[in-house]
Design an enzyme around this catalytic site. Structure first.
Site, PDB file in Angstrom:
ATOM      1  N   ILE A 131      69.825  88.319   6.474  1.00 21.89           N
ATOM      2  CA  ILE A 131      69.629  88.135   7.928  1.00 21.89           C
ATOM      3  C   ILE A 131      68.202  88.528   8.305  1.00 21.89           C
ATOM      4  O   ILE A 131      67.544  87.853   9.090  1.00 21.89           O
ATOM      5  CB  ILE A 131      70.656  88.979   8.731  1.00 21.89           C
ATOM      6  CG1 ILE A 131      72.069  88.468   8.464  1.00 21.89           C
ATOM      7  CG2 ILE A 131      70.349  88.945  10.218  1.00 21.89           C
ATOM      8  CD1 ILE A 131      73.164  89.299   9.120  1.00 21.89           C
TER       9      ILE A 131
ATOM     10  N   THR B 233      57.410  98.989  25.433  1.00 24.86           N
ATOM     11  CA  THR B 233      58.439  99.987  25.744  1.00 24.86           C
ATOM     12  C   THR B 233      59.675  99.953  24.840  1.00 24.86           C
ATOM     13  O   THR B 233      60.515 100.847  24.937  1.00 24.86           O
ATOM     14  CB  THR B 233      58.905  99.814  27.203  1.00 24.86           C
ATOM     15  OG1 THR B 233      59.086  98.422  27.463  1.00 24.86           O
ATOM     16  CG2 THR B 233      57.910 100.383  28.166  1.00 24.86           C
TER      17      THR B 233
ATOM     18  N   VAL C  31      58.833  91.694  14.734  1.00 22.19           N
ATOM     19  CA  VAL C  31      57.724  91.909  15.672  1.00 22.19           C
ATOM     20  C   VAL C  31      57.856  93.312  16.253  1.00 22.19           C
ATOM     21  O   VAL C  31      58.857  93.974  16.029  1.00 22.19           O
ATOM     22  CB  VAL C  31      57.704  90.890  16.841  1.00 22.19           C
ATOM     23  CG1 VAL C  31      57.114  89.569  16.449  1.00 22.19           C
ATOM     24  CG2 VAL C  31      59.104  90.709  17.413  1.00 22.19           C
TER      25      VAL C  31
ATOM     26  N   VAL D 171      63.835  91.313  13.213  1.00 21.94           N
ATOM     27  CA  VAL D 171      63.154  90.473  14.211  1.00 21.94           C
ATOM     28  C   VAL D 171      61.672  90.298  13.831  1.00 21.94           C
ATOM     29  O   VAL D 171      61.044  89.289  14.156  1.00 21.94           O
ATOM     30  CB  VAL D 171      63.347  91.065  15.632  1.00 21.94           C
ATOM     31  CG1 VAL D 171      62.609  92.368  15.796  1.00 21.94           C
ATOM     32  CG2 VAL D 171      62.951  90.098  16.713  1.00 21.94           C
TER      33      VAL D 171
ATOM     34  N   VAL E  65      77.885  92.399   7.451  1.00 21.44           N
ATOM     35  CA  VAL E  65      79.163  92.832   8.023  1.00 21.44           C
ATOM     36  C   VAL E  65      79.847  91.606   8.623  1.00 21.44           C
ATOM     37  O   VAL E  65      79.266  90.890   9.444  1.00 21.44           O
ATOM     38  CB  VAL E  65      78.938  93.924   9.102  1.00 21.44           C
ATOM     39  CG1 VAL E  65      80.177  94.114   9.958  1.00 21.44           C
ATOM     40  CG2 VAL E  65      78.532  95.231   8.442  1.00 21.44           C
TER      41      VAL E  65
ATOM     42  N   LEU F 124      67.434  96.477  20.021  1.00 17.57           N
ATOM     43  CA  LEU F 124      67.648  95.189  20.688  1.00 17.57           C
ATOM     44  C   LEU F 124      69.124  94.919  20.971  1.00 17.57           C
ATOM     45  O   LEU F 124      69.453  94.140  21.860  1.00 17.57           O
ATOM     46  CB  LEU F 124      67.066  94.060  19.823  1.00 17.57           C
ATOM     47  CG  LEU F 124      65.549  94.135  19.593  1.00 17.57           C
ATOM     48  CD1 LEU F 124      65.091  93.076  18.594  1.00 17.57           C
ATOM     49  CD2 LEU F 124      64.789  93.972  20.911  1.00 17.57           C
TER      50      LEU F 124
ATOM     51  N   ALA G 227      53.085  97.441  19.055  1.00 18.76           N
ATOM     52  CA  ALA G 227      52.360  98.357  19.951  1.00 18.76           C
ATOM     53  C   ALA G 227      53.326  99.401  20.480  1.00 18.76           C
ATOM     54  O   ALA G 227      54.476  99.098  20.784  1.00 18.76           O
ATOM     55  CB  ALA G 227      51.748  97.575  21.110  1.00 18.76           C
TER      56      ALA G 227
ATOM     57  N   LYS H 153      45.635 103.772  19.687  1.00 20.62           N
ATOM     58  CA  LYS H 153      45.740 102.998  20.939  1.00 20.62           C
ATOM     59  C   LYS H 153      45.562 103.937  22.127  1.00 20.62           C
ATOM     60  O   LYS H 153      46.306 104.909  22.275  1.00 20.62           O
ATOM     61  CB  LYS H 153      47.124 102.329  20.980  1.00 20.62           C
ATOM     62  CG  LYS H 153      47.406 101.585  22.260  1.00 20.62           C
ATOM     63  CD  LYS H 153      48.794 100.955  22.239  1.00 20.62           C
ATOM     64  CE  LYS H 153      49.124 100.372  23.592  1.00 20.62           C
ATOM     65  NZ  LYS H 153      50.529  99.957  23.702  1.00 20.62           N
TER      66      LYS H 153
HETATM   67  C1  LIG Z   1      58.437  88.954  21.077  1.00 21.86           C
HETATM   68  C2  LIG Z   1      58.693  90.403  20.887  1.00 21.86           C
HETATM   69  C3  LIG Z   1      57.610  91.295  20.848  1.00 21.86           C
HETATM   70  C4  LIG Z   1      57.835  92.674  20.727  1.00 21.86           C
HETATM   71  N1  LIG Z   1      56.793  93.543  20.759  1.00 21.86           N
HETATM   72  C5  LIG Z   1      57.025  94.875  20.786  1.00 21.86           C
HETATM   73  C6  LIG Z   1      55.982  95.818  20.888  1.00 21.86           C
HETATM   74  O1  LIG Z   1      54.805  95.478  20.883  1.00 21.86           O
HETATM   75  N2  LIG Z   1      56.303  97.129  20.963  1.00 21.86           N
HETATM   76  C7  LIG Z   1      57.599  97.568  20.944  1.00 21.86           C
HETATM   77  O2  LIG Z   1      57.851  98.773  21.079  1.00 21.86           O
HETATM   78  N3  LIG Z   1      58.600  96.693  20.762  1.00 21.86           N
HETATM   79  C8  LIG Z   1      58.355  95.375  20.695  1.00 21.86           C
HETATM   80  N4  LIG Z   1      59.383  94.505  20.544  1.00 21.86           N
HETATM   81  C9  LIG Z   1      60.721  95.011  20.314  1.00 21.86           C
HETATM   82  C10 LIG Z   1      60.853  95.444  18.861  1.00 21.86           C
HETATM   83  O3  LIG Z   1      60.560  94.368  18.016  1.00 21.86           O
HETATM   84  C11 LIG Z   1      62.267  95.913  18.599  1.00 21.86           C
HETATM   85  O4  LIG Z   1      62.655  96.815  19.589  1.00 21.86           O
HETATM   86  C12 LIG Z   1      62.344  96.604  17.280  1.00 21.86           C
HETATM   87  O5  LIG Z   1      61.845  95.803  16.278  1.00 21.86           O
HETATM   88  C13 LIG Z   1      63.769  96.980  16.966  1.00 21.86           C
HETATM   89  O6  LIG Z   1      64.513  95.887  16.581  1.00 21.86           O
HETATM   90  P1  LIG Z   1      65.960  96.195  16.059  1.00 21.86           P
HETATM   91  O7  LIG Z   1      65.873  97.130  14.905  1.00 21.86           O
HETATM   92  O8  LIG Z   1      66.819  96.579  17.213  1.00 21.86           O
HETATM   93  O9  LIG Z   1      66.488  94.771  15.570  1.00 21.86           O
HETATM   94  P2  LIG Z   1      66.109  93.898  14.282  1.00 21.86           P
HETATM   95  O10 LIG Z   1      64.737  94.083  13.839  1.00 21.86           O
HETATM   96  O11 LIG Z   1      66.554  92.500  14.627  1.00 21.86           O
HETATM   97  O12 LIG Z   1      67.061  94.456  13.139  1.00 21.86           O
HETATM   98  C14 LIG Z   1      68.419  94.131  13.084  1.00 21.86           C
HETATM   99  C15 LIG Z   1      69.004  94.603  11.771  1.00 21.86           C
HETATM  100  O13 LIG Z   1      70.404  94.378  11.776  1.00 21.86           O
HETATM  101  C16 LIG Z   1      70.785  93.734  10.572  1.00 21.86           C
HETATM  102  N5  LIG Z   1      71.987  92.952  10.841  1.00 21.86           N
HETATM  103  C17 LIG Z   1      72.226  92.120  11.886  1.00 21.86           C
HETATM  104  N6  LIG Z   1      73.470  91.588  11.777  1.00 21.86           N
HETATM  105  C18 LIG Z   1      74.009  92.124  10.656  1.00 21.86           C
HETATM  106  C19 LIG Z   1      75.266  91.973   9.994  1.00 21.86           C
HETATM  107  N7  LIG Z   1      76.227  91.172  10.473  1.00 21.86           N
HETATM  108  N8  LIG Z   1      75.460  92.651   8.861  1.00 21.86           N
HETATM  109  C20 LIG Z   1      74.519  93.484   8.324  1.00 21.86           C
HETATM  110  N9  LIG Z   1      73.311  93.653   8.923  1.00 21.86           N
HETATM  111  C21 LIG Z   1      73.075  92.988  10.051  1.00 21.86           C
HETATM  112  C22 LIG Z   1      69.574  92.911  10.194  1.00 21.86           C
HETATM  113  O14 LIG Z   1      69.592  92.601   8.819  1.00 21.86           O
HETATM  114  C23 LIG Z   1      68.444  93.895  10.540  1.00 21.86           C
HETATM  115  O15 LIG Z   1      68.298  94.811   9.490  1.00 21.86           O
HETATM  116  C24 LIG Z   1      59.170  93.137  20.616  1.00 21.86           C
HETATM  117  C25 LIG Z   1      60.236  92.232  20.579  1.00 21.86           C
HETATM  118  C26 LIG Z   1      60.020  90.883  20.731  1.00 21.86           C
HETATM  119  C27 LIG Z   1      61.176  89.938  20.711  1.00 21.86           C
END
Ligand SMILES: Cc1cc2nc3c(=O)[nH]c(=O)nc-3n(C[C@H](O)[C@H](O)[C@H](O)COP(=O)(O)OP(=O)(O)OC[C@H]3O[C@@H](n4cnc5c(N)ncnc54)[C@H](O)[C@@H]3O)c2cc1C
Length: 506
Positions: free
Chosen positions: A41, A343, A46, A44, A184, A332, A49, A77
């Site tokens: 999977i 943020t 990104v 994301v 999962v 997210l 900052a 920064k």
């Molecule tokens: C366009 C954009 C720009 C951004 N820029 C910034 C920024 O500059 N500064 C900042 O603070 N934040 C930024 N963010 C937010 C930041 O990217 C996220 O808050 C951060 O990366 C956390 O993501 P996450 O870990 O919640 O999700 P993800 O990175 O999506 O991780 C999800 C995890 O869950 C796992 N997973 C999902 N479903 C299953 C399943 N069924 N079974 C097993 N594993 C699973 C995936 O494999 C992965 O390991 C940005 C977001 C976007 C969309």
């Protein structure tokens, strides 16, 4: 004290930050912490900052700053430069630091307002060391007395978030976190509490736990997929719903700030790392097509792209409950507000901090969850208001998106704040939550909202005194910058990686 088995679903920034922080606190108490992630999977990919709070997170884990900087290819920064927000052609920096310093217990900006309101020309930026240092491309750390001009600022990082997650994975695994690789596909429920009892992977293995932290990204596999918690849609306030992200080769000196440039249907970011520059375009799909967004993004890169643009889809808002039954959504999976003020990682950190403070002591988690949700709701509301401020404190009306914001009905909390500023330069100070008065002042003044009134206590000083005092602060700020090294030089001495030893793939 029965809650000792924790399962974290997801290995992005949120998952590994949670695993690192919980293992730091609870491994020695015999807790079992499992993290499940799926390479198939992926993450994301990104999020580069950050806000200064991340330093406290790293410090609490005992992370060495220079080692962290090398591992994540981080730069320093001092703030964010906003271009074309108040009006086309305008620019200002939102710094991580104060303007001047309070005098006689009165916030400094009221003295600046007195100058302006008496016909003097005066730039607020002249009273901010971090703004002047950022503009000059310079950086050093604040001195120990943070009330002094030249030390009254904070700093954050611009980094490779994939590398940060990897770095924290090493930290967490060395403190006993067990990683399971796989997808999962199913969850079983506890008949009595209705909470989740276990999750099953696609290869048939399963993991049971007392508490589940859903870090599965936009999918919200447990909080939404399993518990159907519901989502508060905030797109009427923050309607941008797509983004494209692309890295490019860095050009020119390494800058200690992020840039956010307003466009007709959204805005574009530029984030300088040690080895490349991150770029992205956040936009409202109603007013620009994906192809046009790609074209605009690619035509404004400072150097050749080093990958294809990545398309992302989102809806701004948050889960109705970030903690529901025995599932806490962090990252997210809990909600998303566009990255205009960096943020998201901050909100992850807030979620982890609140979880640790309110860590449940029994299977009856309702009260803990209610307090957690109250705190996180407040955090999300405050970030939403601050982001929206950028779109509404403007004279722009040159495209349908900007005209939409002109007619928008604002949340009461934001209109009250804007009115208090416009009438008397007052900024309410939050007891909890992010963005202190200098941040609000930076954006409101930077986008052309200048108050009509001021704190009347400043009138007790003769005008000549006010002129002399403000001149002196401006001189001290400029002098502090003059003796500050270039950001690139400082990085070389502290935390930069020799480019010749970086992987070719970077
Ligand atoms: C366009 C954009 C720009 C951004 N820029 C910034 C920024 O500059 N500064 C900042 O603070 N934040 C930024 N963010 C937010 C930041 O990217 C996220 O808050 C951060 O990366 C956390 O993501 P996450 O870990 O919640 O999700 P993800 O990175 O999506 O991780 C999800 C995890 O869950 C796992 N997973 C999902 N479903 C299953 C399943 N069924 N079974 C097993 N594993 C699973 C995936 O494999 C992965 O390991 C940005 C977001 C976007 C969309």
């Amino acid at each position: 004290m029965g809650i000792t088995r924790i399962c974290i679903l997801g290995g992005g920034t949120a998952g590994w930050m949670t695993a690192a922080a919980l293992s730091n606190k609870y491994s020695s108490l015999g807790f079992e912490i499992t993290l499940i992630e799926s390479d198939a999977i992926g993450t994301v990919g990104v999020g580069e900052a950050t806000l200064p709070h991340i330093r406290m997170f790293n410090q609490a884990l005992g992370i060495d700053e220079a080692e962290f900087m090398r591992a994540t290819r981080a730069t320093f920064k001092l703030g964010i430069e906003f271009c074309d927000w108040g009006r086309l052609g305008d620019r200002y920096i939102h710094p991580f630091g104060d303007y001047g310093a309070p005098v006689d217990g009165i916030e400094f900006h009221h003295f600046w307002l007195r100058l302006l309101q008496n016909g003097h020309t005066s730039e607020l930026d002249d009273f901010s060391y971090p703004v002047l240092a950022a503009e000059a491309g310079k950086f050093r750390m604040p001195g120990p007395d943070v009330s002094r001009i030249g030390s009254n600022f904070g700093y954050a990082y611009q980094f490779d978030s994939g590398r940060y997650a990897k770095f924290l994975r090493g930290y967490a695994e060395s403190r006993g976190v067990t990683r399971m690789e796989g997808r999962v596909v199913e969850a079983t429920r506890d008949q009595q509490s209705g909470g989740i009892a276990s999750v099953t992977l696609d290869d048939g293995r399963s993991a049971s736990a007392d508490l589940f932290i859903d870090c599965s990204g936009f999918r919200g596999v447990l909080i939404e997929g399993e518990l159907g918690t519901g989502y508060e849609d905030w797109s009427r306030w923050l309607p941008c719903d797509r983004a494209q992200a692309v890295p490019c080769e860095a050009r020119g000196p390494s800058l200690p700030y992020t840039r956010a440039t307003a466009r007709e249907a959204g805005w574009q970011w530029r984030i300088p790392l040690q080895h490349r520059t991150g770029n992205g375009y956040v936009y409202w799909s109603e007013y620009i097509s994906d192809d046009d967004a790609t074209q605009q993004l690619m035509s404004t890169l400072e150097g050749p792209a080093t990958a294809d643009p990545k398309q992302l889809y989102f809806k701004t808002g948050k889960r109705r409950k970030l903690w529901n039954r025995n599932v806490v959504a962090v990252g997210l999976s809990g909600g998303f507000l566009e990255p205009l003020e960096s943020t998201s990682i901050y909100l992850i950190q807030e979620g982890i901090t609140a979880l640790i403070e309110l860590f449940p002591t029994s299977a009856d988690m309702e009260r803990d969850a209610a307090e957690y949700n109250r705190r996180m709701d407040l955090g999300f509301d405050r970030v939403r208001d601050f982001l929206l401020l950028h779109y509404v404190a403007t004279q722009r009306d040159d495209s349908p998106m900007w005209r939409y914001f002109r007619e928008m009905e604002l949340p009461d909390s934001l209109s009250e704040k804007i009115e208090a500023w416009k009438s008397r330069g007052y900024v309410q100070r939050y007891e909890h939550g992010v963005f202190l008065p200098p941040s609000w002042i930076a954006v409101m003044a930077g986008q052309g909202l200048i108050p009509q009134g001021r704190d009347r206590r400043v009138d007790a000083r003769p005008m000549a005194d006010v002129i002399q005092m403000t001149d002196s602060i401006a001189k001290q700020s400029h002098a502090a910058v003059a003796s500050t090294p270039d950001h690139g030089e400082f990085l070389k001495r502290y935390g930069a990686v020799d480019p010749s030893i970086m992987d070719a793939a970077e």
